[in-house]
Design a protein around this motif. Structure first.
Motif, PDB file in Angstrom:
ATOM      1  N   LYS A 158       0.771  -1.269   0.171  1.00  0.00           N
ATOM      2  CA  LYS A 158       0.106   0.015  -0.093  1.00  0.00           C
ATOM      3  C   LYS A 158       0.973   1.225   0.066  1.00  0.00           C
ATOM      4  CE  LYS A 158      -3.918  -1.807   2.361  1.00  0.00           C
ATOM      5  NZ  LYS A 158      -4.916  -1.560   3.757  1.00  0.00           N
ATOM      6  N   GLY A 159       0.445   2.068  -0.642  1.00  0.00           N
ATOM      7  CA  GLY A 159       1.080   3.330  -0.876  1.00  0.00           C
ATOM      8  C   GLY A 159       0.670   4.335   0.472  1.00  0.00           C
ATOM      9  N   VAL A 160       1.644   4.618   1.267  1.00  0.00           N
ATOM     10  CA  VAL A 160       1.372   5.409   2.470  1.00  0.00           C
ATOM     11  C   VAL A 160       1.674   6.849   2.374  1.00  0.00           C
ATOM     12  CG1 VAL A 160       1.910   5.751   5.013  1.00  0.00           C
ATOM     13  CG2 VAL A 160       1.745   3.251   3.947  1.00  0.00           C
ATOM     14  N   LYS A 161       0.733   7.790   2.500  1.00  0.00           N
ATOM     15  CA  LYS A 161       0.924   9.195   2.430  1.00  0.00           C
ATOM     16  C   LYS A 161       1.570   9.642   3.715  1.00  0.00           C
ATOM     17  CE  LYS A 161      -3.401   9.996   0.961  1.00  0.00           C
ATOM     18  NZ  LYS A 161      -4.418  10.816   0.363  1.00  0.00           N
ATOM     19  N   LEU A 162       2.603  10.200   3.821  1.00  0.00           N
ATOM     20  CA  LEU A 162       3.087  11.025   5.113  1.00  0.00           C
ATOM     21  C   LEU A 162       3.347  12.428   4.819  1.00  0.00           C
ATOM     22  CD1 LEU A 162       5.666   7.704   5.924  1.00  0.00           C
ATOM     23  CD2 LEU A 162       3.602   8.698   7.328  1.00  0.00           C
ATOM     24  N   SER A 163       3.030  13.051   6.074  1.00  0.00           N
ATOM     25  CA  SER A 163       3.087  14.462   5.721  1.00  0.00           C
ATOM     26  C   SER A 163       4.491  14.984   6.518  1.00  0.00           C
ATOM     27  CB  SER A 163       2.115  15.247   6.586  1.00  0.00           C
ATOM     28  OG  SER A 163       2.205  15.027   7.589  1.00  0.00           O
ATOM     29  N   PHE A 164       4.881  16.137   5.993  1.00  0.00           N
ATOM     30  CA  PHE A 164       6.077  16.868   6.592  1.00  0.00           C
ATOM     31  C   PHE A 164       5.923  16.767   8.126  1.00  0.00           C
ATOM     32  CE2 PHE A 164       6.752  18.511   2.421  1.00  0.00           C
ATOM     33  CZ  PHE A 164       8.212  18.374   2.278  1.00  0.00           C
ATOM     34  N   ASN A 165       4.697  17.125   8.617  1.00  0.00           N
ATOM     35  CA  ASN A 165       4.461  17.150  10.106  1.00  0.00           C
ATOM     36  C   ASN A 165       4.670  15.601  10.455  1.00  0.00           C
ATOM     37  OD1 ASN A 165       3.442  18.588  12.600  1.00  0.00           O
ATOM     38  ND2 ASN A 165       1.864  16.977  12.401  1.00  0.00           N
ATOM     39  N   SER A 166       4.117  14.467   9.947  1.00  0.00           N
ATOM     40  CA  SER A 166       4.403  13.375  10.470  1.00  0.00           C
ATOM     41  C   SER A 166       5.964  13.127  10.668  1.00  0.00           C
ATOM     42  CB  SER A 166       4.048  12.354   9.423  1.00  0.00           C
ATOM     43  OG  SER A 166       2.559  12.120   9.004  1.00  0.00           O
ATOM     44  N   PHE A 167       6.903  13.622   9.786  1.00  0.00           N
ATOM     45  CA  PHE A 167       8.245  13.084   9.837  1.00  0.00           C
ATOM     46  C   PHE A 167       8.737  14.272  11.140  1.00  0.00           C
ATOM     47  CE2 PHE A 167       8.042  11.736   5.483  1.00  0.00           C
ATOM     48  CZ  PHE A 167       8.521  10.233   5.754  1.00  0.00           C
ATOM     49  N   TYR A 168       8.307  15.279  11.290  1.00  0.00           N
ATOM     50  CA  TYR A 168       8.677  16.121  12.247  1.00  0.00           C
ATOM     51  C   TYR A 168       8.500  15.732  13.755  1.00  0.00           C
ATOM     52  CZ  TYR A 168       8.888  20.760  14.819  1.00  0.00           C
ATOM     53  OH  TYR A 168       9.224  21.755  15.485  1.00  0.00           O
ATOM     54  N   GLN A 169       6.961  15.203  13.596  1.00  0.00           N
ATOM     55  CA  GLN A 169       6.444  14.789  14.886  1.00  0.00           C
ATOM     56  C   GLN A 169       7.268  13.552  15.428  1.00  0.00           C
ATOM     57  OE1 GLN A 169       4.618  16.533  17.002  1.00  0.00           O
ATOM     58  NE2 GLN A 169       3.960  18.114  15.715  1.00  0.00           N
ATOM     59  N   SER A 170       7.566  12.594  14.629  1.00  0.00           N
ATOM     60  CA  SER A 170       8.193  11.464  14.641  1.00  0.00           C
ATOM     61  C   SER A 170       9.527  11.630  15.093  1.00  0.00           C
ATOM     62  CB  SER A 170       8.187  10.549  13.322  1.00  0.00           C
ATOM     63  OG  SER A 170       8.985   9.305  13.579  1.00  0.00           O
ATOM     64  N   GLY A 171      10.318  12.629  14.524  1.00  0.00           N
ATOM     65  CA  GLY A 171      11.648  13.094  14.922  1.00  0.00           C
ATOM     66  C   GLY A 171      11.889  13.674  16.192  1.00  0.00           C
ATOM     67  N   LEU A 172      10.740  14.569  16.804  1.00  0.00           N
ATOM     68  CA  LEU A 172      10.737  14.992  17.783  1.00  0.00           C
ATOM     69  C   LEU A 172      10.546  13.926  18.915  1.00  0.00           C
ATOM     70  CD1 LEU A 172       8.729  18.347  17.567  1.00  0.00           C
ATOM     71  CD2 LEU A 172      11.430  18.086  17.667  1.00  0.00           C
ATOM     72  N   ILE A 173       9.447  12.956  18.790  1.00  0.00           N
ATOM     73  CA  ILE A 173       9.216  11.911  19.684  1.00  0.00           C
ATOM     74  C   ILE A 173      10.425  11.315  19.906  1.00  0.00           C
ATOM     75  CG2 ILE A 173       7.619  10.115  20.014  1.00  0.00           C
ATOM     76  CD1 ILE A 173       5.596  11.739  18.683  1.00  0.00           C
ATOM     77  N   GLY A 174      11.110  10.870  18.687  1.00  0.00           N
ATOM     78  CA  GLY A 174      12.093   9.947  18.724  1.00  0.00           C
ATOM     79  C   GLY A 174      13.305  10.229  19.513  1.00  0.00           C
ATOM     80  N   ASP A 175      13.402  11.876  19.616  1.00  0.00           N
ATOM     81  CA  ASP A 175      14.457  12.266  20.315  1.00  0.00           C
ATOM     82  C   ASP A 175      14.717  12.370  21.762  1.00  0.00           C
ATOM     83  OD1 ASP A 175      16.894  13.988  19.932  1.00  0.00           O
ATOM     84  OD2 ASP A 175      15.914  15.739  20.945  1.00  0.00           O
ATOM     85  N   THR A 176      13.346  11.871  22.385  1.00  0.00           N
ATOM     86  CA  THR A 176      13.321  11.689  23.578  1.00  0.00           C
ATOM     87  C   THR A 176      14.252  10.501  23.964  1.00  0.00           C
ATOM     88  OG1 THR A 176      11.383  10.348  23.601  1.00  0.00           O
ATOM     89  CG2 THR A 176      11.257  12.837  24.087  1.00  0.00           C
ATOM     90  N   ILE A 177      14.455   9.578  23.002  1.00  0.00           N
ATOM     91  CA  ILE A 177      15.266   8.269  23.222  1.00  0.00           C
ATOM     92  C   ILE A 177      16.500   8.400  22.428  1.00  0.00           C
ATOM     93  CG2 ILE A 177      15.409   5.899  22.461  1.00  0.00           C
ATOM     94  CD1 ILE A 177      13.020   6.325  24.363  1.00  0.00           C
ATOM     95  N   LEU A 178      16.815   9.096  21.530  1.00  0.00           N
ATOM     96  CA  LEU A 178      17.810   9.242  20.665  1.00  0.00           C
ATOM     97  C   LEU A 178      18.960  10.454  21.398  1.00  0.00           C
ATOM     98  CD1 LEU A 178      16.575   8.744  17.180  1.00  0.00           C
ATOM     99  CD2 LEU A 178      17.753   7.018  18.276  1.00  0.00           C
ATOM    100  N   LYS A 179      18.091  11.463  21.988  1.00  0.00           N
ATOM    101  CA  LYS A 179      19.172  12.559  22.443  1.00  0.00           C
ATOM    102  C   LYS A 179      20.075  13.126  21.442  1.00  0.00           C
ATOM    103  CE  LYS A 179      18.024  10.725  27.055  1.00  0.00           C
ATOM    104  NZ  LYS A 179      16.708  11.703  27.038  1.00  0.00           N
TER     105      LYS A 179
END
Length: 486
Positions: A158-179
């Protein structure tokens, strides 16, 4: 660390002289990346690529891929990420699904595929740097940033449509682990057409962290890049990590964190990797969630073996039954995910989340324990229903793999006139095993599995069909043996 902004995806805030991309023999600064992508933007514009066009782009492990994506973003076009190893039939399906009228690629790709209905644009060999004015475009957060196809290992991609906000929010959330911090380096250890690999690229842009691009994601190339460039952050699937562990390869001292996800992960693999010094964080997510949504730290491995970890705030997970009623702790059901990083929807399909509100229905089966840790059991679509009994193929596979003569195993359903479906197994034997009898496996499983879970048919193969990341393509196995009816 420079300002973290969604407009970092267009190179608005990074220090221009800082390294952005590192390859063997060449380092590109953010300024060089901006100028080169500006040049390609002009080239694509001259070839009639316009704002909002869906443009197919092959996810090669190269600087050219990175520059092309940035150029498309600067134009306001949408990159549709394609596996460069797809067959002609698969390519046609992807292009038609996304209504792509244009592809961007190399001369080799143009020769490899028969492109009749789309315009094919090749990039200039010299990739001259633009001398034009700085791009002033700003990102609309809700605009689609990329189309990424699911693996299709058990169903049609399936083709998944991901917005810029999706990647932005994923990055911010992931940073709590990755620092992320100054001095970090990401290893581009997953294919760029895969959400895990593409997220490495988007995180690097957000947090101004350079990306090391190896020649490929094969183990020998990864080892070379780890040895040469000493990355601090890596993302693996279990197949990749296992190959490094089997070689007894130890990580570089600078390594801070290894994200490990992408499917079933054995406790033994994690234990062996930790002994070698790999700093493993188990994660769980999907293309639809723009990367991982849960994490299990190394300190929790001993107390929660087999867990996918806890949701990373503000992500939420609930478990529901077939009536969409929320289940209590320790009761299995479908895993539902709420996250600000969720996809916009699927190509050419109604947005299911419009009717299911804030939660994404993952199709995964699992439960949450008393301490809030998620445990995954199977894919809902993979469950085998034989004579009214639900059978988890992962459970059967684990028991088969415990047999000393079996190296690999895949369990799948076959049609049965009597039972509806019957359990079948495809196995790969360990090297040097030449006199293996199927009856021996059945006898071995008798005291480990209920009778209805024991495979009625076992097929011995020399290898299993797999994706580039090592995920078994059960759909191909099912198609191969689908003419067998019991």
């Amino acid at each position: 660390m420079n300002k973290i902004s969604i407009n970092n995806f267009l190179l608005h805030n990074q220090l221009s002289s800082a390294p952005a991309i590192i390859t063997t023999g060449k380092t590109f600064t953010y300024n060089q990346l901006a100028r080169k992508s500006g040049s390609i933007k002009k080239h694509l514009s001259e070839q009639s690529v316009n704002e909002n066009d869906f443009i197919g782009i092959f996810g090669e492990h190269t600087i050219e891929f990175v520059i092309s994506v940035l150029a498309l973003w600067k134009l306001g076009a949408v990159p549709v990420l394609l596996n460069p190893k797809v067959t002609q039939k698969e390519l046609n399906y992807f292009l038609q699904s996304a209504n792509c009228i244009t592809l961007v690629g190399s001369e080799d790709q143009l020769k490899k595929y028969s492109i009749t209905e789309q315009k094919f644009i090749t990039l200039p060999d010299d990739l001259n740097e633009s001398s034009g004015e700085e791009d002033k475009r700003e990102i609309i957060p809700g605009k689609t940033a990329a189309i990424i196809f699911t693996s299709g290992s058990s169903a049609k991609p399936k083709g998944v449509k991901l917005s810029f906000n999706s990647f932005y929010q994923s990055g911010l959330i992931g940073d709590t682990i990755l620092k992320h911090s100054a001095g970090d380096k990401w290893l581009a250890s997953l294919p760029f057409y895969h959400v895990g690999g593409f997220s490495i690229f988007t995180r690097s842009l957000l947090f101004c962290v350079p990306v090391v691009i190896p020649r490929s994601v094969k183990s020998n190339e990864l080892i070379q890049s780890i040895t040469e460039f000493n990355p601090t952050l890596i993302s693996f699937v279990s197949t990749q990590l296992k190959r490094l562990v089997d070689k007894r390869f130890k990580p570089n001292p600078e390594l801070k964190n290894v994200l490990l996800g992408g499917g079933y992960i054995s406790n033994e693999l994690v234990e062996d990797a930790l002994k070698l010094g790999w700093k493993i964080t188990k994660v769980y997510g999907s293309t639809e969630t723009a990367s991982f949504v849960t994490a299990l730290s190394p300190k929790d491995f001993d107390s929660k073996p087999g867990s996918a970890g806890k949701p990373i705030a503000p992500n939420k997970i609930i478990i529901v039954d077939e009536n969409n009623d929320t289940l209590a702790k320790n009761i299995s059901g479908e895993v539902l995910i709420s996250s600000p990083a969720l996809m916009q929807g699927y190509l050419n399909e109604p947005d299911e989340n419009e009717t299911k509100k804030e939660y994404f229905y993952s199709n995964d089966i699992g439960f949450i324990d008393d301490d809030g840790y998620l445990f995954l059991e199977s894919r809902k679509s993979d469950l085998i229903i034989s004579g009214g009994e639900n059978i988890n193929p992962l459970e059967v596979e684990r028991e088969i793999l415990a047999h000393p003569s079996v190296k690999e195993a895949a369990v799948l359903p076959l049609k049965s006139d009597e039972w509806g479906e019957t359990v079948a197994a495809v196995i790969i034997l360990e090297e040097g095993i030449n006199d293996f009898k199927v009856e021996e496996l059945n006898t071995y499983l008798e005291n480990k599995l209920a009778g209805f879970k024991i495979p009625k048919n076992v097929f011995i193969e020399k290898e299993l069909p797999k994706t580039e990341l090592g995920k078994v393509e059960k759909k191909k196995l099912t198609e191969k043996y689908s003419t067998t009816t019991f």
